[in-house]
Write a protein that holds these residues in place. Structure first.
Motif, short mmCIF file in Angstrom:
data_model
loop_
_atom_site.label_atom_id
_atom_site.label_comp_id
_atom_site.label_asym_id
_atom_site.label_seq_id
_atom_site.Cartn_x
_atom_site.Cartn_y
_atom_site.Cartn_z
N ILE A 124 0.86 -1.18 0.00
CA ILE A 124 0.00 0.00 0.00
C ILE A 124 0.90 1.23 0.00
O ILE A 124 1.70 1.40 0.91
N PRO A 125 0.81 2.10 -0.99
CA PRO A 125 1.67 3.30 -1.02
C PRO A 125 1.52 4.13 0.24
O PRO A 125 0.43 4.23 0.82
N SER A 126 2.62 4.74 0.66
CA SER A 126 2.62 5.50 1.91
C SER A 126 1.63 6.67 1.89
O SER A 126 1.07 7.01 2.92
N SER A 161 2.77 -1.03 6.04
CA SER A 161 3.03 -1.59 4.72
C SER A 161 4.30 -1.00 4.13
O SER A 161 4.44 0.22 4.06
N ASN A 162 5.24 -1.88 3.76
CA ASN A 162 6.44 -1.44 3.05
C ASN A 162 6.99 -2.61 2.24
O ASN A 162 6.60 -3.77 2.45
N ALA A 163 7.88 -2.28 1.32
CA ALA A 163 8.39 -3.28 0.38
C ALA A 163 9.17 -4.39 1.08
O ALA A 163 9.18 -5.54 0.62
N GLU A 164 9.85 -4.08 2.18
CA GLU A 164 10.69 -5.07 2.86
C GLU A 164 9.86 -6.05 3.68
O GLU A 164 10.09 -7.26 3.64
N ALA A 165 8.87 -5.54 4.42
CA ALA A 165 8.14 -6.38 5.36
C ALA A 165 6.76 -6.80 4.86
O ALA A 165 6.12 -7.65 5.48
#
Length: 413
Positions: free
Chosen positions: A355-357, A397-401
């Motif tokens: 989900i975009p920040s 939500s972030n790309a790493e986790a």
């Protein structure tokens, strides 16, 4: 106390030094430094210090007419000359420490004059100590001069401590005011939201009622057309119309559900057992086919007080969103964390599309959706149900986790 009657000191010199003393709030160190230097100059001694009594029999040097180097100077006063002044509360004159048993001065000094620092309330809080390298007599006017300066020092220290106490009180008051202001702001926000929901509920009930009647007629007509033998082009258009009518029907139901106040039917629930009972039906959802749902329960039973049906609605919605975010063959993980004794955290994690920040803060707002067929009320309703239980909803939500939706509920003790 042993001293000569008078040495004949000149009063103008003392008055000049006293009139030159200037104490301003917060400038205690410089003021006491002037006092220590003034005493040494007027009674002609090698070293004078202003001390403050600390706890457990220690003294702290606040000022000295000679440089003592960097850092705070603290020494034990029990059994020393200074300790005697503190214990008796009287001035002490020792012309030659070799002839007394009051204790020993610092190395290299033989004569001693100690004056107690007494507040207006009569409390002895420290001393002015003067040392001389050679044995010498202390005259009555010399002792009187040191006592006058001790009065000034005691008053300044007492005022400074009151100043510090007032500062601490002011800081504590500022923190409390800020806390209360924030509580009022949060309460006002909640009140405005409740008033908005109440107005929205009344408006929604009217609108939904007005729309449902003609919508029911439209859906009856579409149902009739579904029984007819239509060509492919007409059948596609009919299916599209039926789908949109059903979506409108769902939207009307969710608007009513979101806008009306929740009435919770609370029971005691073991979260592990509650989710285990739900797991089979969740895995049978059409969108769950081909995806893996892994449940990681807490090691021990964890009880909460909640509305079974509404909490079921919460987690089905959250898990369904997680399923929608991953591809066939991927996994959604459902975890219960009871490491906090006061609350339980139920997390649903997926490693799918992030989900975009810039969108993340908006996903729980009503009517905000990124899905082409979504109503934008699913997570908004979830948030209201969780908060009605006294809980909290968090989304990270972030790309790493990946994406993790967390529901925190109060535990039963």
């Amino acid at each position: 106390m042993w001293f000569k009657e008078s040495r004949g000191l000149q009063q103008p010199q003392m008055l000049k030094i006293l009139s030159g003393l200037s104490y301003r709030t917060g400038e205690l160190s410089a003021y006491l430094q002037e006092i220590a230097c003034g005493v040494s100059s007027l009674i002609s001694v090698d070293w004078s210090v202003v001390t403050l009594c600390c706890e457990e029999g220690f003294d702290r040097i606040l000022a000295s007419n000679i440089d003592l180097g960097e850092g705070e100077q603290i020494y034990a006063l029990h059994g020393t000359l200074t300790g005697t002044v503190m214990q008796t509360g009287r001035s002490l004159v020792v012309p030659d420490v070799r002839d007394t048993n009051f204790g020993t001065p610092p190395d290299g000094y033989q004569a001693y004059l100690g004056i107690p620092l007494r507040t207006l309330q009569g409390e002895v809080i420290g001393t002015i100590c003067s040392f001389h390298k050679q044995p010498r007599q202390f005259f009555a006017d010399e002792v009187k001069i040191a006592e006058i300066f001790a009065e000034r020092a005691a008053t300044a220290i007492d005022n400074y401590q009151l100043y510090l106490q007032q500062q601490q009180f002011n800081q504590a008051l500022e923190v409390e005011v800020a806390k209360r202001t924030e509580e009022l702001r949060v309460a006002q926000v909640k009140l405005v939201a409740q008033e908005r929901l109440a107005a929205m509920g009344e408006f929604a009930a009217t609108i939904v009622h007005e729309i449902r009647n003609p919508l029911t007629t439209v859906m009856m007509g579409l149902s009739y057309f579904e029984r007819l033998d239509l060509d492919d082009s007409a059948r596609v258009r009919l299916e599209l119309a039926v789908g949109e009518a059903n979506r409108l029907k769902r939207l009307l139901s969710e608007i009513l559900q979101y806008s009306k106040p929740f009435v919770l039917q609370l029971t005691e629930l073991d979260i592990n057992e509650f989710i285990t009972d739900m797991l089979e039906s969740v895995c049978l959802l059409p969108e769950a086919q081909g995806r893996h749902i892994v449940f990681k329960p807490a090691k021990a039973a964890t009880w909460v007080r909640g509305d079974r049906d509404k909490l079921k609605q919460v987690f089905i919605n959250i898990v369904r969103n997680g399923i929608d975010a991953v591809d066939v063959g991927e996994t959604v993980t459902w975890t219960v964390d009871n490491s906090d004794p006061s609350q339980v955290c139920i997390q649903v994690h997926n490693g799918g599309q992030v989900i975009p920040s810039e969108i993340l803060p908006k996903v729980t707002e009503p009517f905000y959706t990124t899905k082409s067929c979504g109503t934008g009320l699913g997570l908004a309703i979830v948030k209201r149900i969780v908060e009605a239980h006294g809980g909290e909803l968090f989304i990270q939500s972030n790309a790493e986790a990946g994406t993790t939706v967390s529901v925190r509920l109060l535990r039963l003790n």
